[in-house]
Motif scaffolding. Structure first.
Motif, PDB file in Angstrom:
ATOM      1  N   VAL A  29       0.841  -1.202   0.000  1.00  0.00           N
ATOM      2  CA  VAL A  29       0.000   0.000   0.000  1.00  0.00           C
ATOM      3  C   VAL A  29       0.875   1.251   0.000  1.00  0.00           C
ATOM      4  O   VAL A  29       0.625   2.200  -0.744  1.00  0.00           O
ATOM      5  CB  VAL A  29      -0.977  -0.002   1.201  1.00  0.00           C
ATOM      6  N   ASN A  30       1.934   1.278   0.809  1.00  0.00           N
ATOM      7  CA  ASN A  30       2.820   2.431   0.846  1.00  0.00           C
ATOM      8  C   ASN A  30       3.530   2.640  -0.496  1.00  0.00           C
ATOM      9  O   ASN A  30       3.684   3.768  -0.956  1.00  0.00           O
ATOM     10  CB  ASN A  30       3.833   2.316   1.979  1.00  0.00           C
ATOM     11  N   ALA A  31       3.962   1.555  -1.135  1.00  0.00           N
ATOM     12  CA  ALA A  31       4.609   1.659  -2.443  1.00  0.00           C
ATOM     13  C   ALA A  31       3.633   2.191  -3.488  1.00  0.00           C
ATOM     14  O   ALA A  31       3.990   3.018  -4.334  1.00  0.00           O
ATOM     15  CB  ALA A  31       5.167   0.300  -2.871  1.00  0.00           C
ATOM     16  N   ALA A  32       2.389   1.733  -3.430  1.00  0.00           N
ATOM     17  CA  ALA A  32       1.381   2.198  -4.383  1.00  0.00           C
ATOM     18  C   ALA A  32       1.069   3.675  -4.176  1.00  0.00           C
ATOM     19  O   ALA A  32       0.915   4.435  -5.143  1.00  0.00           O
ATOM     20  CB  ALA A  32       0.106   1.358  -4.242  1.00  0.00           C
ATOM     21  N   LEU A  33       0.987   4.112  -2.919  1.00  0.00           N
ATOM     22  CA  LEU A  33       0.739   5.526  -2.637  1.00  0.00           C
ATOM     23  C   LEU A  33       1.900   6.393  -3.129  1.00  0.00           C
ATOM     24  O   LEU A  33       1.689   7.431  -3.767  1.00  0.00           O
ATOM     25  CB  LEU A  33       0.525   5.741  -1.139  1.00  0.00           C
ATOM     26  N   ALA A  34       3.129   5.968  -2.857  1.00  0.00           N
ATOM     27  CA  ALA A  34       4.303   6.716  -3.305  1.00  0.00           C
ATOM     28  C   ALA A  34       4.343   6.780  -4.830  1.00  0.00           C
ATOM     29  O   ALA A  34       4.643   7.826  -5.409  1.00  0.00           O
ATOM     30  CB  ALA A  34       5.579   6.077  -2.757  1.00  0.00           C
ATOM     31  N   ASP A  35       4.018   5.667  -5.479  1.00  0.00           N
ATOM     32  CA  ASP A  35       4.017   5.631  -6.938  1.00  0.00           C
ATOM     33  C   ASP A  35       2.972   6.586  -7.511  1.00  0.00           C
ATOM     34  O   ASP A  35       3.241   7.317  -8.470  1.00  0.00           O
ATOM     35  CB  ASP A  35       3.753   4.206  -7.423  1.00  0.00           C
TER      36      ASP A  35
END
Length: 112
Positions: A29-35
């Motif tokens: 989820v954090n990687a998707a938000l950053a992306d």
């Protein structure tokens, strides 16, 4: 970091974990938000460029201060400017009227 309870599409989360190479739900989820944030920022920057955000860098370059313009008679240029001397005959030091170098930072001695 805040703790938030959300309903997530498990299939999408699994696919996102494969794309990002993450192992946990939190990391995915954090990687998707950053992306998502980074993509929007990049797109905004590209839009700014497309709207002419930078000056035209393909034209002729204006001469630097103290340099004769391209095509100017070199004999008419100030001969002292080429030697780094001021018009008064003083050697240019790169310091301002107070004797300080512009933009220089004071460095403290670590031993002191």
């Amino acid at each position: 970091m805040a703790r938030t309870v959300i309903d997530v599409d498990e299939d999408m989360l699994e696919q996102a974990a494969e794309v990002f190479g993450t192992k946990t739900k939190v990391a995915t989820v954090n990687a998707a938000l950053a992306d998502a944030v980074n993509r929007r920022r990049r797109q905004a920057f590209f839009d700014w460029l497309a709207e002419g955000g930078l000056p035209d860098l393909t034209g002729p370059v204006p001469p630097a201060a103290g340099q004769p313009a391209e095509g100017a008679d070199p004999k008419s240029a100030d001969p002292k400017s080429a030697t780094g001397e001021k018009a008064t005959g003083e050697k240019a030091t790169g310091r301002d009227a107070t004797g300080k170098t512009p933009g220089a930072r004071r460095v403290r001695d670590k031993a002191a």
